[in-house]
Design an enzyme around this catalytic site. Structure first.
Site, PDB file in Angstrom:
ATOM      1  N   ASP A 171       0.837  -1.203   0.000  1.00 33.29           N
ATOM      2  CA  ASP A 171       0.000   0.000   0.000  1.00 33.29           C
ATOM      3  C   ASP A 171       0.874   1.257   0.000  1.00 33.29           C
ATOM      4  OD1 ASP A 171      -2.261   1.525   0.065  1.00 33.29           O
ATOM      5  OD2 ASP A 171      -2.798   1.064   2.136  1.00 33.29           O
ATOM      6  N   HIS A 177       2.687   3.345  -9.054  1.00 32.60           N
ATOM      7  CA  HIS A 177       2.521   1.899  -9.276  1.00 32.60           C
ATOM      8  C   HIS A 177       3.751   1.313  -9.967  1.00 32.60           C
ATOM      9  CE1 HIS A 177      -1.405   2.062  -7.674  1.00 32.60           C
ATOM     10  NE2 HIS A 177      -1.933   2.771  -8.659  1.00 32.60           N
ATOM     11  N   THR A 186     -10.609  -7.129  -5.635  1.00 31.65           N
ATOM     12  CA  THR A 186     -11.911  -7.089  -6.313  1.00 31.65           C
ATOM     13  C   THR A 186     -12.496  -5.664  -6.246  1.00 31.65           C
ATOM     14  OG1 THR A 186     -12.829  -7.939  -4.234  1.00 31.65           O
ATOM     15  CG2 THR A 186     -12.569  -9.529  -6.008  1.00 31.65           C
ATOM     16  N   ARG A 193     -11.474   2.052  -9.243  1.00 29.71           N
ATOM     17  CA  ARG A 193     -10.578   3.182  -9.504  1.00 29.71           C
ATOM     18  C   ARG A 193     -10.799   3.694 -10.930  1.00 29.71           C
ATOM     19  NH1 ARG A 193      -5.126   2.424  -6.027  1.00 29.71           N
ATOM     20  NH2 ARG A 193      -6.191   1.738  -4.155  1.00 29.71           N
ATOM     21  N   LEU A 245      11.539 -20.088  -4.663  1.00 32.34           N
ATOM     22  CA  LEU A 245      10.519 -19.268  -3.983  1.00 32.34           C
ATOM     23  C   LEU A 245       9.241 -19.390  -4.805  1.00 32.34           C
ATOM     24  CD1 LEU A 245       9.603 -16.966  -1.971  1.00 32.34           C
ATOM     25  CD2 LEU A 245      10.396 -15.352  -3.694  1.00 32.34           C
TER      26      LEU A 245
HETATM   27  C1  FPP Z   1      -1.836   0.257  -3.357  1.00 32.85           C
HETATM   28  O1  FPP Z   1      -1.387   1.568  -3.391  1.00 32.85           O
HETATM   29  C2  FPP Z   1      -1.409  -0.464  -4.522  1.00 32.85           C
HETATM   30  C3  FPP Z   1      -2.232  -1.064  -5.440  1.00 32.85           C
HETATM   31  C4  FPP Z   1      -3.687  -1.061  -5.356  1.00 32.85           C
HETATM   32  C5  FPP Z   1      -1.695  -1.728  -6.596  1.00 32.85           C
HETATM   33  C6  FPP Z   1      -0.519  -2.582  -6.304  1.00 32.85           C
HETATM   34  C7  FPP Z   1       0.310  -2.608  -7.493  1.00 32.85           C
HETATM   35  C8  FPP Z   1       1.667  -2.672  -7.476  1.00 32.85           C
HETATM   36  C9  FPP Z   1       2.507  -2.788  -6.272  1.00 32.85           C
HETATM   37  C10 FPP Z   1       2.420  -2.613  -8.701  1.00 32.85           C
HETATM   38  C11 FPP Z   1       1.978  -3.523  -9.731  1.00 32.85           C
HETATM   39  C12 FPP Z   1       2.407  -4.886  -9.501  1.00 32.85           C
HETATM   40  C13 FPP Z   1       2.055  -5.797 -10.372  1.00 32.85           C
HETATM   41  C14 FPP Z   1       2.497  -7.196 -10.220  1.00 32.85           C
HETATM   42  C15 FPP Z   1       1.222  -5.409 -11.493  1.00 32.85           C
HETATM   43  P1  FPP Z   1      -2.476   2.719  -3.489  1.00 32.85           P
HETATM   44  O2  FPP Z   1      -2.635   3.079  -4.919  1.00 32.85           O
HETATM   45  O3  FPP Z   1      -3.719   2.296  -2.786  1.00 32.85           O
HETATM   46  O4  FPP Z   1      -1.743   3.855  -2.713  1.00 32.85           O
HETATM   47  P2  FPP Z   1      -2.424   5.036  -1.887  1.00 32.85           P
HETATM   48  O5  FPP Z   1      -3.178   4.389  -0.763  1.00 32.85           O
HETATM   49  O6  FPP Z   1      -1.240   5.816  -1.396  1.00 32.85           O
HETATM   50  O7  FPP Z   1      -3.284   5.814  -2.832  1.00 32.85           O
END
Ligand code: FPP
Length: 247
Positions: A27, A44, A73, A78, A138
């Site tokens: 997160d 991201h 889900t 977004r 892994l």
């Molecule tokens: C949460 O940060 C992150 C996500 C919902 C997406 C996770 C994606 C990645 C770590 C990168 C992509 C990885 C792959 C394998 C495709 P947030 O956007 O909720 O952050 P915020 O809470 O600061 O807005």
């Protein structure tokens, strides 16, 4: 006991008691980008790079299973632009990174309902799951279109069908049977769950599997999470007593 004094910090890890399975709620990508006046998709991208490094670190530390929450889900809500950006990152990930990870003895598995993902992504997932199936270093489980409640719902549907067909009596359903019908069948439950960015919630992640897990919450935003952060989490885990409800 073999202790590893790391170069990066002062956390002394007992290499014989590294958790077999670590699960991570990644997160804080959006906030990481905002702090730098960058678009969310840049966060991201940085998050995907952090994941690539942490996969290698987990393998080096002897972790056997790593489960990461990449797309829930709920994340479909977004903006289309952000969903597209994450899906494009996923495409790149599957194409580039896992070709590399295959060389590094890393196996891939996806948990979640992949049928809602674009067909090309589904195809790449199945291809890499198959190509990597004999790797033993892994085992990386990526949660995509995943929700713990949805996973339980799908498991219950499968068990109910067996009852309906007369192959199983309702009163004979065991906890083990439920575990075996989840996406994580044959994967040990995580001993340690990490959530970055200061939020202290489970957000529908691995609801059944975390019954006895330890939790490590850190303010570090996911793109900044590194080897030292991982070692801190493992150190914290090793210094807690796990009693599984006993005394
Ligand atoms: C949460 O940060 C992150 C996500 C919902 C997406 C996770 C994606 C990645 C770590 C990168 C992509 C990885 C792959 C394998 C495709 P947030 O956007 O909720 O952050 P915020 O809470 O600061 O807005």
């Amino acid at each position: 006991m073999f202790f590893q004094q790391t170069e990066t910090n002062n956390y002394e890890i007992d290499m014989e008691r590294v958790p077999q399975h670590i699960a991570i709620i990644m997160d804080g990508n959006g906030r990481w980008a905002k702090k730098r006046f960058l678009p969310r998709k840049a966060g991201h991208k940085a998050g995907a790079e952090a994941l690539e490094r942490i996969i290698e670190d987990c393998r080096d530390l002897g972790v056997k299973h790593l489960t990461v929450y990449a797309f829930s889900t709920e994340n479909w809500k977004r903006s289309q632009e952000e969903v597209d950006a994450i899906m494009d990152l996923l495409r790149q990930y599957l194409k580039n990174y896992f070709k590399k990870f295959l060389k590094d003895d890393i196996r891939l598995n996806v948990i979640g309902d992949i049928h809602r993902l674009d067909q090309d992504i589904q195809d790449s997932i199945l291809e890499i799951e198959d190509l990597s199936k004999d790797k033993t270093g892994l085992f990386v489980h990526i949660a995509l279109n995943y929700g713990g409640r949805d996973e339980l719902r799908r498991a219950i549907t499968k068990i109910a069908a067996e009852v309906e067909q007369g192959n199983l009596k309702a009163e004979d359903i065991t906890e083990e049977m439920i575990s075996d019908h989840l996406d994580t069948a044959n994967v040990p439950d995580p001993e340690l769950v990490i959530r970055t960015s200061g939020e202290e919630r489970i957000s529908n992640f691995l609801l059944w599997q975390i019954a006895y897990s330890e939790f490590f919450f850190t303010d570090t935003l996911w793109p900044d999470f590194n080897r030292a952060s991982l070692e801190e989490a493992i150190y914290y885990y090793q210094n807690r007593e796990r009693r599984f409800g006993g005394r």
